[in-house]
Write a protein that holds these residues in place. Structure first.
Motif, PDB file in Angstrom:
ATOM      1  N   VAL A  47       0.858  -1.183   0.000  1.00 33.62           N
ATOM      2  CA  VAL A  47       0.000   0.000   0.000  1.00 33.62           C
ATOM      3  C   VAL A  47       0.893   1.232   0.000  1.00 33.62           C
ATOM      4  O   VAL A  47       1.616   1.496   0.966  1.00 33.62           O
ATOM      5  N   ASN A  48       0.852   1.968  -1.096  1.00 29.77           N
ATOM      6  CA  ASN A  48       1.682   3.165  -1.264  1.00 29.77           C
ATOM      7  C   ASN A  48       0.877   4.389  -0.837  1.00 29.77           C
ATOM      8  O   ASN A  48       0.324   5.115  -1.659  1.00 29.77           O
ATOM      9  N   ASP A  49       0.814   4.627   0.463  1.00 27.59           N
ATOM     10  CA  ASP A  49       0.014   5.740   0.986  1.00 27.59           C
ATOM     11  C   ASP A  49       0.797   6.606   1.960  1.00 27.59           C
ATOM     12  O   ASP A  49       0.221   7.340   2.763  1.00 27.59           O
ATOM     13  N   GLY A  50       2.126   6.509   1.889  1.00 23.43           N
ATOM     14  CA  GLY A  50       2.952   7.299   2.804  1.00 23.43           C
ATOM     15  C   GLY A  50       4.117   7.936   2.089  1.00 23.43           C
ATOM     16  O   GLY A  50       4.018   8.283   0.905  1.00 23.43           O
ATOM     17  N   SER A  51       5.223   8.073   2.775  1.00 23.22           N
ATOM     18  CA  SER A  51       6.400   8.728   2.206  1.00 23.22           C
ATOM     19  C   SER A  51       7.171   7.760   1.313  1.00 23.22           C
ATOM     20  O   SER A  51       6.936   6.543   1.317  1.00 23.22           O
ATOM     21  N   LEU A  52       8.119   8.325   0.574  1.00 21.68           N
ATOM     22  CA  LEU A  52       8.970   7.506  -0.299  1.00 21.68           C
ATOM     23  C   LEU A  52       9.816   6.543   0.534  1.00 21.68           C
ATOM     24  O   LEU A  52      10.026   5.387   0.141  1.00 21.68           O
ATOM     25  N   ASN A  53      10.276   7.001   1.688  1.00 19.01           N
ATOM     26  CA  ASN A  53      11.065   6.128   2.559  1.00 19.01           C
ATOM     27  C   ASN A  53      10.230   4.969   3.090  1.00 19.01           C
ATOM     28  O   ASN A  53      10.736   3.841   3.227  1.00 19.01           O
ATOM     29  N   GLU A  54       8.959   5.243   3.367  1.00 14.12           N
ATOM     30  CA  GLU A  54       8.074   4.161   3.816  1.00 14.12           C
ATOM     31  C   GLU A  54       7.863   3.147   2.698  1.00 14.12           C
ATOM     32  O   GLU A  54       7.846   1.933   2.939  1.00 14.12           O
ATOM     33  N   LEU A  55       7.745   3.633   1.459  1.00 10.83           N
ATOM     34  CA  LEU A  55       7.581   2.726   0.319  1.00 10.83           C
ATOM     35  C   LEU A  55       8.846   1.902   0.100  1.00 10.83           C
ATOM     36  O   LEU A  55       8.772   0.711  -0.200  1.00 10.83           O
ATOM     37  N   ARG A  56       9.996   2.530   0.296  1.00  9.87           N
ATOM     38  CA  ARG A  56      11.257   1.798   0.170  1.00  9.87           C
ATOM     39  C   ARG A  56      11.318   0.663   1.202  1.00  9.87           C
ATOM     40  O   ARG A  56      11.687  -0.463   0.868  1.00  9.87           O
ATOM     41  N   GLN A  57      10.943   0.961   2.439  1.00 11.50           N
ATOM     42  CA  GLN A  57      10.987  -0.065   3.479  1.00 11.50           C
ATOM     43  C   GLN A  57      10.026  -1.207   3.175  1.00 11.50           C
ATOM     44  O   GLN A  57      10.357  -2.385   3.373  1.00 11.50           O
ATOM     45  N   LYS A  58       8.839  -0.880   2.676  1.00 12.90           N
ATOM     46  CA  LYS A  58       7.876  -1.932   2.303  1.00 12.90           C
ATOM     47  C   LYS A  58       8.434  -2.795   1.174  1.00 12.90           C
ATOM     48  O   LYS A  58       8.206  -4.014   1.138  1.00 12.90           O
ATOM     49  N   SER A  59       9.174  -2.172   0.259  1.00 12.73           N
ATOM     50  CA  SER A  59       9.771  -2.909  -0.857  1.00 12.73           C
ATOM     51  C   SER A  59      10.880  -3.831  -0.362  1.00 12.73           C
ATOM     52  O   SER A  59      10.999  -4.976  -0.814  1.00 12.73           O
ATOM     53  N   VAL A  60      11.681  -3.319   0.566  1.00  8.54           N
ATOM     54  CA  VAL A  60      12.744  -4.149   1.164  1.00  8.54           C
ATOM     55  C   VAL A  60      12.124  -5.338   1.898  1.00  8.54           C
ATOM     56  O   VAL A  60      12.593  -6.487   1.777  1.00  8.54           O
ATOM     57  N   ASP A  61      11.061  -5.082   2.637  1.00  2.00           N
ATOM     58  CA  ASP A  61      10.377  -6.162   3.358  1.00  2.00           C
ATOM     59  C   ASP A  61       9.843  -7.209   2.379  1.00  2.00           C
ATOM     60  O   ASP A  61       9.939  -8.417   2.640  1.00  2.00           O
ATOM     61  N   LEU A  62       9.298  -6.745   1.252  1.00  3.44           N
ATOM     62  CA  LEU A  62       8.783  -7.674   0.239  1.00  3.44           C
ATOM     63  C   LEU A  62       9.916  -8.528  -0.321  1.00  3.44           C
ATOM     64  O   LEU A  62       9.772  -9.743  -0.476  1.00  3.44           O
ATOM     65  N   TYR A  63      11.037  -7.894  -0.611  1.00  3.22           N
ATOM     66  CA  TYR A  63      12.195  -8.606  -1.162  1.00  3.22           C
ATOM     67  C   TYR A  63      12.579  -9.791  -0.267  1.00  3.22           C
ATOM     68  O   TYR A  63      12.715 -10.936  -0.737  1.00  3.22           O
ATOM     69  N   TRP A  64      12.725  -9.513   1.010  1.00  2.66           N
ATOM     70  CA  TRP A  64      13.186 -10.567   1.915  1.00  2.66           C
ATOM     71  C   TRP A  64      12.072 -11.581   2.206  1.00  2.66           C
ATOM     72  O   TRP A  64      12.352 -12.770   2.402  1.00  2.66           O
ATOM     73  N   THR A  65      10.839 -11.122   2.224  1.00  6.91           N
ATOM     74  CA  THR A  65       9.719 -12.070   2.416  1.00  6.91           C
ATOM     75  C   THR A  65       9.673 -13.093   1.296  1.00  6.91           C
ATOM     76  O   THR A  65       9.490 -14.295   1.532  1.00  6.91           O
ATOM     77  N   VAL A  66       9.856 -12.641   0.064  1.00  2.89           N
ATOM     78  CA  VAL A  66       9.815 -13.554  -1.083  1.00  2.89           C
ATOM     79  C   VAL A  66      11.020 -14.503  -1.053  1.00  2.89           C
ATOM     80  O   VAL A  66      10.873 -15.704  -1.275  1.00  2.89           O
ATOM     81  N   LEU A  67      12.185 -13.973  -0.757  1.00  4.84           N
ATOM     82  CA  LEU A  67      13.388 -14.825  -0.754  1.00  4.84           C
ATOM     83  C   LEU A  67      13.361 -15.842   0.381  1.00  4.84           C
ATOM     84  O   LEU A  67      13.861 -16.960   0.244  1.00  4.84           O
ATOM     85  N   ASP A  68      12.781 -15.455   1.507  1.00  3.85           N
ATOM     86  CA  ASP A  68      12.787 -16.337   2.684  1.00  3.85           C
ATOM     87  C   ASP A  68      11.644 -17.361   2.669  1.00  3.85           C
ATOM     88  O   ASP A  68      11.624 -18.257   3.521  1.00  3.85           O
TER      89      ASP A  68
END
Length: 198
Positions: free
Chosen positions: A176-197
């Motif tokens: 959900v992209n409803d905040g700052s760019l830094n928040e979107l970056r963190q959500k993307s990082v979380d997605l990256y590791w969730t998929v890999l793990d």
């Protein structure tokens, strides 16, 4: 290696998410860019498009007349289906080749970014899917400024895409992209590791 399909409606921020995934080491295959390349450079695709939509689909210099083609298919689902039947299989072939290269080169995550991931059946070609969604007002404002178009034109484009509720329902993960760019970056990082793990 894992494969992830990323989609989202116009102005949702899916390309930005893919950029953040690239920062983490993912490789991104941009399906829409590949489709445009195929229509411009692949002789078999060009020939099939000319057979279907006529020789004036391409200009004398060989470039694709995108406005003419859009006029031919816009509002005609059957014609759009015929165009997609020409292009999408070749896009999936290109993705398969990209997948082989990524595996050979030790890439951990290959991302298939596509506006029409579900409509084209691209979800069948990846391990897991993610949809990027955002408030409609934010999407309209973002695209109107980016593309120098009116809000009504943006809403019209949005009306021709899957509703965000449908994307949420179909996707394995939702950003959900409803905040700052830094928040979107963190959500993307979380997605990256969730998929890999997984």
């Amino acid at each position: 290696m894992k494969t992830l399909g990323v989609t989202g409606g116009i102005g949702s921020g899916k390309t930005t998410v893919c950029g953040f995934l690239e920062e983490q080491g993912a490789r991104v295959f941009y399906a829409d860019i590949e489709a445009k390349r195929l229509m411009q450079e692949d002789e078999a695709v060009q020939s099939a498009i000319v057979d279907e939509f006529g020789p004036t689909t391409y200009r004398e210099d060989g470039s694709l007349d995108r406005e003419y083609l859009a006029e031919r298919v816009f509002g005609h689902p059957d014609r759009l289906d015929r165009l997609n039947a020409i292009v999408h299989p070749r896009v999936f072939e290109a993705f398969s080749a990209a997948e082989e290269r990524a595996a050979d080169e030790g890439i951990d995550l290959l991302v298939h970014e596509a506006a029409l991931l579900f409509e084209a059946g691209g979800d069948a070609h990846v391990d897991v899917t993610a949809a990027v969604v955002a408030p409609d007002a934010d999407r309209v404002a973002r695209v109107a400024e980016r593309d120098d178009v009116t809000p009504d034109q943006v809403r019209d484009r949005m009306g021709h895409q899957l509703p965000q509720e449908e994307l949420r329902r179909r996707a394995d993960h939702v950003i959900v992209n409803d905040g700052s760019l830094n928040e979107l970056r963190q959500k993307s990082v979380d997605l990256y590791w969730t998929v890999l793990d997984a």
